[in-house]
Design a protein around this motif. Structure first.
Motif, PDB file in Angstrom:
ATOM      1  N   LYS A 123      38.030  -1.741 -16.686  1.00 49.02           N
ATOM      2  CA  LYS A 123      36.715  -1.716 -16.044  1.00 49.02           C
ATOM      3  C   LYS A 123      35.692  -2.406 -16.943  1.00 49.02           C
ATOM      4  O   LYS A 123      35.776  -2.336 -18.167  1.00 49.02           O
ATOM      5  CB  LYS A 123      36.270  -0.284 -15.780  1.00 49.02           C
ATOM      6  N   PHE A 124      34.747  -3.073 -16.317  1.00 52.12           N
ATOM      7  CA  PHE A 124      33.616  -3.621 -17.067  1.00 52.12           C
ATOM      8  C   PHE A 124      32.363  -3.484 -16.211  1.00 52.12           C
ATOM      9  O   PHE A 124      32.433  -3.428 -14.975  1.00 52.12           O
ATOM     10  CB  PHE A 124      33.854  -5.085 -17.456  1.00 52.12           C
ATOM     11  N   THR A 125      31.229  -3.408 -16.872  1.00 55.45           N
ATOM     12  CA  THR A 125      29.957  -3.243 -16.180  1.00 55.45           C
ATOM     13  C   THR A 125      29.025  -4.397 -16.506  1.00 55.45           C
ATOM     14  O   THR A 125      28.848  -4.746 -17.682  1.00 55.45           O
ATOM     15  CB  THR A 125      29.273  -1.916 -16.576  1.00 55.45           C
ATOM     16  N   VAL A 126      28.450  -4.987 -15.477  1.00 53.63           N
ATOM     17  CA  VAL A 126      27.408  -5.994 -15.642  1.00 53.63           C
ATOM     18  C   VAL A 126      26.073  -5.297 -15.382  1.00 53.63           C
ATOM     19  O   VAL A 126      25.784  -4.918 -14.243  1.00 53.63           O
ATOM     20  CB  VAL A 126      27.589  -7.169 -14.663  1.00 53.63           C
ATOM     21  N   PRO A 127      25.269  -5.059 -16.419  1.00 51.97           N
ATOM     22  CA  PRO A 127      23.993  -4.361 -16.222  1.00 51.97           C
ATOM     23  C   PRO A 127      23.022  -5.177 -15.374  1.00 51.97           C
ATOM     24  O   PRO A 127      23.049  -6.404 -15.382  1.00 51.97           O
ATOM     25  CB  PRO A 127      23.462  -4.186 -17.652  1.00 51.97           C
ATOM     26  N   ALA A 136      28.559 -13.755 -19.517  1.00 51.13           N
ATOM     27  CA  ALA A 136      29.687 -14.499 -20.085  1.00 51.13           C
ATOM     28  C   ALA A 136      30.054 -13.969 -21.466  1.00 51.13           C
ATOM     29  O   ALA A 136      31.239 -13.779 -21.786  1.00 51.13           O
ATOM     30  CB  ALA A 136      29.340 -15.989 -20.167  1.00 51.13           C
ATOM     31  N   GLN A 137      29.033 -13.711 -22.292  1.00 46.17           N
ATOM     32  CA  GLN A 137      29.277 -13.208 -23.644  1.00 46.17           C
ATOM     33  C   GLN A 137      29.957 -11.845 -23.601  1.00 46.17           C
ATOM     34  O   GLN A 137      30.910 -11.590 -24.352  1.00 46.17           O
ATOM     35  CB  GLN A 137      27.949 -13.101 -24.411  1.00 46.17           C
ATOM     36  N   LYS A 138      29.497 -10.972 -22.719  1.00 47.93           N
ATOM     37  CA  LYS A 138      30.067  -9.628 -22.639  1.00 47.93           C
ATOM     38  C   LYS A 138      31.526  -9.671 -22.216  1.00 47.93           C
ATOM     39  O   LYS A 138      32.374  -8.973 -22.785  1.00 47.93           O
ATOM     40  CB  LYS A 138      29.265  -8.773 -21.657  1.00 47.93           C
ATOM     41  N   LEU A 139      31.838 -10.466 -21.210  1.00 45.14           N
ATOM     42  CA  LEU A 139      33.213 -10.557 -20.726  1.00 45.14           C
ATOM     43  C   LEU A 139      34.120 -11.221 -21.760  1.00 45.14           C
ATOM     44  O   LEU A 139      35.287 -10.846 -21.910  1.00 45.14           O
ATOM     45  CB  LEU A 139      33.261 -11.336 -19.412  1.00 45.14           C
ATOM     46  N   ALA A 140      33.574 -12.196 -22.484  1.00 47.74           N
ATOM     47  CA  ALA A 140      34.363 -12.869 -23.515  1.00 47.74           C
ATOM     48  C   ALA A 140      34.666 -11.909 -24.669  1.00 47.74           C
ATOM     49  O   ALA A 140      35.762 -11.932 -25.233  1.00 47.74           O
ATOM     50  CB  ALA A 140      33.615 -14.098 -24.021  1.00 47.74           C
ATOM     51  N   SER A 183      27.187  -4.772 -11.404  1.00 48.55           N
ATOM     52  CA  SER A 183      27.865  -3.566 -10.944  1.00 48.55           C
ATOM     53  C   SER A 183      29.005  -3.256 -11.909  1.00 48.55           C
ATOM     54  O   SER A 183      29.214  -3.968 -12.888  1.00 48.55           O
ATOM     55  CB  SER A 183      28.409  -3.769  -9.521  1.00 48.55           C
ATOM     56  N   THR A 184      29.743  -2.182 -11.615  1.00 51.25           N
ATOM     57  CA  THR A 184      30.948  -1.863 -12.381  1.00 51.25           C
ATOM     58  C   THR A 184      32.160  -2.342 -11.604  1.00 51.25           C
ATOM     59  O   THR A 184      32.292  -2.053 -10.411  1.00 51.25           O
ATOM     60  CB  THR A 184      31.055  -0.353 -12.642  1.00 51.25           C
ATOM     61  N   TYR A 185      33.021  -3.074 -12.271  1.00 49.66           N
ATOM     62  CA  TYR A 185      34.187  -3.670 -11.628  1.00 49.66           C
ATOM     63  C   TYR A 185      35.468  -3.202 -12.312  1.00 49.66           C
ATOM     64  O   TYR A 185      35.481  -2.944 -13.512  1.00 49.66           O
ATOM     65  CB  TYR A 185      34.113  -5.201 -11.709  1.00 49.66           C
ATOM     66  N   LYS A 199      34.763 -11.896  -7.361  1.00 52.24           N
ATOM     67  CA  LYS A 199      34.501 -10.474  -7.113  1.00 52.24           C
ATOM     68  C   LYS A 199      33.004 -10.187  -7.173  1.00 52.24           C
ATOM     69  O   LYS A 199      32.466  -9.433  -6.357  1.00 52.24           O
ATOM     70  CB  LYS A 199      35.232  -9.606  -8.150  1.00 52.24           C
ATOM     71  N   MET A 200      32.313 -10.797  -8.123  1.00 46.71           N
ATOM     72  CA  MET A 200      30.875 -10.577  -8.258  1.00 46.71           C
ATOM     73  C   MET A 200      30.100 -11.241  -7.116  1.00 46.71           C
ATOM     74  O   MET A 200      29.093 -10.708  -6.634  1.00 46.71           O
ATOM     75  CB  MET A 200      30.399 -11.064  -9.621  1.00 46.71           C
ATOM     76  N   LEU A 201      30.582 -12.390  -6.673  1.00 51.48           N
ATOM     77  CA  LEU A 201      29.961 -13.047  -5.517  1.00 51.48           C
ATOM     78  C   LEU A 201      30.225 -12.252  -4.241  1.00 51.48           C
ATOM     79  O   LEU A 201      29.366 -12.181  -3.343  1.00 51.48           O
ATOM     80  CB  LEU A 201      30.491 -14.470  -5.368  1.00 51.48           C
ATOM     81  N   ASP A 202      31.399 -11.632  -4.150  1.00 52.63           N
ATOM     82  CA  ASP A 202      31.716 -10.780  -3.001  1.00 52.63           C
ATOM     83  C   ASP A 202      30.707  -9.642  -2.891  1.00 52.63           C
ATOM     84  O   ASP A 202      30.232  -9.311  -1.788  1.00 52.63           O
ATOM     85  CB  ASP A 202      33.123 -10.181  -3.137  1.00 52.63           C
ATOM     86  N   GLU A 203      30.399  -9.031  -4.024  1.00 53.85           N
ATOM     87  CA  GLU A 203      29.461  -7.906  -4.026  1.00 53.85           C
ATOM     88  C   GLU A 203      28.055  -8.363  -3.662  1.00 53.85           C
ATOM     89  O   GLU A 203      27.328  -7.671  -2.950  1.00 53.85           O
ATOM     90  CB  GLU A 203      29.462  -7.215  -5.391  1.00 53.85           C
ATOM     91  N   PHE A 204      27.663  -9.538  -4.165  1.00 57.13           N
ATOM     92  CA  PHE A 204      26.356 -10.064  -3.776  1.00 57.13           C
ATOM     93  C   PHE A 204      26.311 -10.306  -2.279  1.00 57.13           C
ATOM     94  O   PHE A 204      25.320  -9.983  -1.611  1.00 57.13           O
ATOM     95  CB  PHE A 204      26.044 -11.374  -4.513  1.00 57.13           C
ATOM     96  N   GLU A 205      27.393 -10.870  -1.743  1.00 62.74           N
ATOM     97  CA  GLU A 205      27.433 -11.190  -0.313  1.00 62.74           C
ATOM     98  C   GLU A 205      27.258  -9.934   0.537  1.00 62.74           C
ATOM     99  O   GLU A 205      26.587  -9.962   1.576  1.00 62.74           O
ATOM    100  CB  GLU A 205      28.739 -11.891   0.036  1.00 62.74           C
ATOM    101  N   LYS A 206      27.845  -8.824   0.109  1.00 65.93           N
ATOM    102  CA  LYS A 206      27.698  -7.564   0.843  1.00 65.93           C
ATOM    103  C   LYS A 206      26.235  -7.146   0.921  1.00 65.93           C
ATOM    104  O   LYS A 206      25.730  -6.756   1.981  1.00 65.93           O
ATOM    105  CB  LYS A 206      28.522  -6.461   0.179  1.00 65.93           C
ATOM    106  N   VAL A 207      25.537  -7.217  -0.215  1.00 67.68           N
ATOM    107  CA  VAL A 207      24.115  -6.846  -0.249  1.00 67.68           C
ATOM    108  C   VAL A 207      23.296  -7.853   0.554  1.00 67.68           C
ATOM    109  O   VAL A 207      22.360  -7.472   1.277  1.00 67.68           O
ATOM    110  CB  VAL A 207      23.613  -6.771  -1.707  1.00 67.68           C
ATOM    111  N   TYR A 208      23.640  -9.118   0.450  1.00 67.54           N
ATOM    112  CA  TYR A 208      22.942 -10.170   1.189  1.00 67.54           C
ATOM    113  C   TYR A 208      23.010  -9.919   2.697  1.00 67.54           C
ATOM    114  O   TYR A 208      21.992  -9.963   3.399  1.00 67.54           O
ATOM    115  CB  TYR A 208      23.552 -11.525   0.841  1.00 67.54           C
TER     116      TYR A 208
END
Length: 348
Positions: A123-127, A136-140, A183-185, A199-208
């Motif tokens: 799991k990882f979280t994008v604040p 990018a830095q966090k995921l790397a 979000s948390t993925y 996955k992150m674009l999918d979540e944006f699309e849902k909110v959009y």
């Protein structure tokens, strides 16, 4: 003679119809029997445990194939029918499962609805409010992506716009800044950079689709402008309850032709989040500097969360034009005139 022939034809037709009826009944009996048999375990008398992995995003059809290939179900179509009948379509979960050939369809569907083990996932979280570079830095740092590869893929929306219609509304060459939803993925450790970004674009699309698409015309802003405004709201606001008011301040300033004068946009240019900006900072030349340029910046400055996105298209009904941070809890004082604004005591 004619009567005899007519009688013979009727008998022949009767026999044919009787044959068709018997065939139909036998077919129904066979199908019903096969259906009931397919509901039963594959091997109740000689049970065997089988480990299966259901990948993230698997459809019911894909799960049926996995179970069939592993000898856990008799028929893929009947499995899919039973999933719909039990109201479980879309509720089967990814993960690692230890299933058994003694399980009937209902038991299999129940187990798959609970969710399996995720020993091979992370799991990882994008604040909310993170910039593209920070993501990018966090995921790397977690060894989930190659930093250069991730940044290369996200620097131009053209890399993903064939799959996401909303990206086609952005300017040519625009990056994905602001569109990777915070979000948390949960992903498999082997997930590629492309899949993580998707996955992150999918979540944006849902909110959009849920919160923005039908309201774009009401605020007289493009999608890029809405997300840009939302990103500023995200970075300026500390409390969710204040975000609609902050949104209203910026909407009001745009209508009045006033510069937005957002410190967050200057911080974005400087690449650091300074608590107090100097006069020199606010004069930094850049199209993103809202102290020296009218209107919104050309693109988002961070990834806004859902509250900020909703606030961007649903500003509060207030006539404030200014706000300043005054509370230890991150709250602001909102004012209508510059004189009131000067008299508000900012937090030291």
């Amino acid at each position: 003679m004619e009567r005899s022939r007519s009688s013979g034809k009727k008998k022949l037709i009767f026999k044919f119809l009787l044959f068709i009826l018997i065939l139909a009944v036998l077919s129904i009996v066979f199908v019903y029997g096969y259906y009931n048999k397919s509901l039963d375990p594959v091997s109740k008398d000689s049970p065997k445990s089988i480990n299966v992995e259901v990948p993230t995003g698997s459809s019911t059809n894909k799960i049926a194939e996995i179970l069939y290939d592993n000898g856990l179900i008799h028929n893929k179509l009947i499995f899919k029918y039973q999933v719909r009948k039990l109201g479980s379509d879309g509720k089967l979960k990814a993960g690692e499962y230890t299933l058994n050939t003694s399980m009937n369809l209902e038991k299999l569907i129940t187990e798959l609805s609970k969710g399996g083990k995720s020993t091979n996932t992370i799991k990882f979280t994008v604040p909310e409010g993170y910039e593209l570079e920070q993501i990018a830095q966090k995921l790397a740092e977690k060894d989930l992506v190659d930093l250069d590869r991730f940044l290369e893929l996200t620097k131009d929306k053209a890399n993903f716009e064939d799959e996401y219609d909303f990206l086609q509304e952005l300017e040519d060459g625009q990056s994905l800044e602001g569109f990777l939803f915070p979000s948390t993925y949960e992903i498999y450790k082997s997930t590629s950079e492309v899949e993580i970004i998707s996955k992150m674009l999918d979540e944006f699309e849902k909110v959009y689709i849920k919160d923005i698409k039908d309201k774009i015309d009401h605020v007289n802003l493009t999608l890029n402008e809405i997300v840009t405004l939302a990103s500023i709201i995200e970075r300026e606001g500390k409390l969710d309850k204040e975000r609609p008011i902050i949104s209203a301040v910026f909407h009001n300033r745009l209508k009045e032709g006033m510069n937005l004068q957002s410190c967050a946009t200057v911080q974005y240019i400087l690449g650091e989040r300074k608590e107090v900006l100097s006069t020199k900072d606010t004069l930094t030349p850049s199209p993103f500097n809202t102290y020296i340029n009218e209107g919104l910046p050309p693109a988002p400055i961070a990834s806004p969360g859902e509250v900020s996105l909703v606030s961007a298209v649903n500003p509060a009904d207030v006539d404030y034009l200014f706000f300043v941070l005054t509370g230890d809890d991150g709250s602001h004082t909102f004012t209508r005139t510059y004189e009131e604004h000067k008299n508000a005591k900012p937090k030291n």
